[in-house]
Design a protein around this motif. Structure first.
Motif, short mmCIF file in Angstrom:
data_model
loop_
_atom_site.label_atom_id
_atom_site.label_comp_id
_atom_site.label_asym_id
_atom_site.label_seq_id
_atom_site.Cartn_x
_atom_site.Cartn_y
_atom_site.Cartn_z
N THR A 118 0.81 -1.21 0.00
CA THR A 118 0.00 0.00 0.00
C THR A 118 0.85 1.27 0.00
N SER A 126 3.66 4.26 -1.34
CA SER A 126 3.71 5.10 -2.52
C SER A 126 4.59 4.50 -3.59
N GLN A 160 -7.74 -5.00 -5.55
CA GLN A 160 -7.62 -3.94 -4.54
C GLN A 160 -8.82 -3.01 -4.55
N LYS A 220 1.00 3.52 -8.84
CA LYS A 220 0.11 3.95 -7.77
C LYS A 220 0.91 4.72 -6.71
N HIS A 221 0.32 5.78 -6.23
CA HIS A 221 0.91 6.55 -5.15
C HIS A 221 -0.14 6.68 -4.05
N ALA A 222 0.15 6.12 -2.91
CA ALA A 222 -0.78 6.16 -1.79
C ALA A 222 -0.02 6.49 -0.52
N ARG A 278 -0.47 3.79 5.50
CA ARG A 278 -1.64 3.75 6.38
C ARG A 278 -1.46 2.70 7.45
N SER A 329 -4.20 7.35 7.67
CA SER A 329 -3.19 7.63 6.66
C SER A 329 -2.26 8.70 7.21
N GLU A 353 1.85 10.84 6.84
CA GLU A 353 2.99 11.25 6.02
C GLU A 353 4.02 11.93 6.90
#
Length: 439
Positions: free
Chosen positions: A244, A246, A278, A328-330, A333, A350, A352
């Motif tokens: 999950t 980035s 997903q 994908k960039h997420a 979490r 989530s 950062e």
């Protein structure tokens, strides 16, 4: 993220994976409680220490306490799981595993999945294996799982329908999109074992970077000289990019469909999610000649793409689809549990650079808590959000950590202050859809 990597280089069966997870520290009591919730008083899960080719391992045995019918169909097994008092994740995972088994058996025999009779795979010991593995993963707090290349075996094996070549048709169907090899005589991987791996694992990969916490070895029945008959699990925190995180590679599948009964779409989406997607969704469109239609979009990984394509072709009327590789960039979490009227609701956090970006109640947990307590779903959703705020899960706050200062995947529990709480595979390499269990 607490991750489990499954070493299936010597094969896998349901009881072997269960034994490995128990050996790694999963609670036998938690496993037995989950099994009892489905088949109360019918089986006892027992463990013993054994050696296989000189290597120590845990053997999980399922002892029958009652007489058992020879088979159960998918409808019966599904109703048993829906009616059981299981944790939401355990129920969801067990349903997905048996759903994959039903689809594989249906393909092998050319019948509809609803008409599948599981033969011995529907027996009590196999139900205990599947539910037990799902409960063990939940007890260990596992948030992601992957597995390596699977050894399937070779030769022939006796099944309920006669003697067939290894790997059998159900295992072949379940193996779509997975790296496999023969690697030895006999049946090394059973349908139940393969279904557990391909349903619960997010990726087929070599051992990823982990900060290792514990490990476990689960034994099959046979003790083959020179080849430890073991399934192993390695449990730890991922130190590299998690599924999950980035910048991960993803696959998008799309199909335009204008001739499917709309009542079937919820089942299509559920089947895709159960097969490892997903995400999966629909968007209405107008096709040529003004015909109303839908775009089916499925998000997966390169490893899951083949089996997701198979589900699309099997469950819909489309004869073609588009596949695109995407990046994908997420945000990273994690999950934090809060309490609402005595029910646990997970908060998806989530973050950062060590700070909370967003904290959102998991809606499935909210809906389950609402059903259990009788409160309106909107009220439970608000209470869970308030409990998250009360627990400090607000934008800009630091991601909760343990005493060592390390970020944890399961932050401390935040309480809802607004509402008071109310006062087997027993064969070394043989599964239970085979008449000959102990070669």
């Amino acid at each position: 993220m607490r991750h489990v990597w499954v070493d299936v280089s010597a094969g896998v069966a349901g009881d072997m994976l269960l034994g490995a997870l128990l050996d790694a520290g999963a609670s036998l009591d938690a496993v037995q409680r989950a099994v009892d919730a489905v088949v109360a008083g019918a089986v006892a899960v027992e463990v013993r220490t054994v050696t296989r080719a000189g290597m120590r391992a845990t053997k999980a045995d399922v002892r029958m306490l009652v007489d058992d019918p020879p088979h159960r169909d998918w409808r019966t097994v599904r109703a048993m799981l829906h009616g059981a008092a299981l944790a939401d994740r355990v129920r969801r995972d067990a349903l997905a595993v048996f759903g994959r088994l039903a689809d594989a058996e249906a393909h092998a025999h050319g019948i509809d999945a609803e008409d599948v009779h599981f033969h011995e795979v529907g027996a009590l010991d196999s139900i205990a294996d599947v539910v037990g593995v799902c409960a063990a993963l939940d007890d260990l707090g596992v948030e992601s799982l992957s597995a390596g290349e699977v050894a399937l075996g070779s030769g022939t094996v006796r099944m309920a329908h006669g003697r067939i070549a290894v790997p059998g048709p159900a295992v072949v169907e379940l193996s779509r999109g997975w790296r496999v090899r023969g690697d030895g005589p006999g049946e090394l991987t059973t349908p139940t074992g393969m279904a557990l791996v391909v349903t619960l694992a997010q990726a087929c990969e070599d051992l990823p970077a982990l900060t290792l916490e514990t490990s476990g070895s689960g034994a099959g029945t046979r003790d083959t000289a020179g080849r430890p008959n073991l399934t192993r699990v390695l449990v730890g925190s991922r130190t590299g990019a998690a599924p999950t995180a980035s910048g991960q590679t993803g696959v998008v599948l799309e199909a335009n469909v204008d001739d499917l009964d709309p009542r079937l779409w919820p089942g299509v989406l559920a089947a895709l999610l159960g097969a490892g997607a997903q995400d999966a969704w629909l968007a209405p469109i107008a096709m040529k000649k003004g015909r109303p239609a839908h775009v089916l979009t499925v998000l997966g990984t390169p490893e899951t793409a083949p089996r997701l394509r198979s589900v699309v072709h099997a469950q819909t009327s489309t004869i073609g689809l588009r596949q695109t590789t995407v990046e994908k960039h997420a945000l990273p979490r994690t999950w934090a549990p809060v309490d609402v009227d005595g029910r646990t609701v997970r908060i998806k956090v989530s973050h950062e650079r060590g700070a909370v970006v967003r904290a959102t109640p998991e809606f499935e947990d909210v809906a389950a808590a609402a059903a259990a307590t009788g409160r309106p779903t909107v009220d439970v959703l608000a209470a869970a959000g308030a409990a998250a705020v009360a627990g400090g899960l607000v934008p800009g706050a630091r991601v909760p950590s343990d005493d060592s200062g390390q970020e944890v995947s399961r932050p401390h529990q935040a309480h809802d202050h607004d509402h008071p709480h109310p006062g087997h595979d027993h064969a070394g390499q043989h599964d239970h859809d085979h008449a000959e269990e102990h070669p």
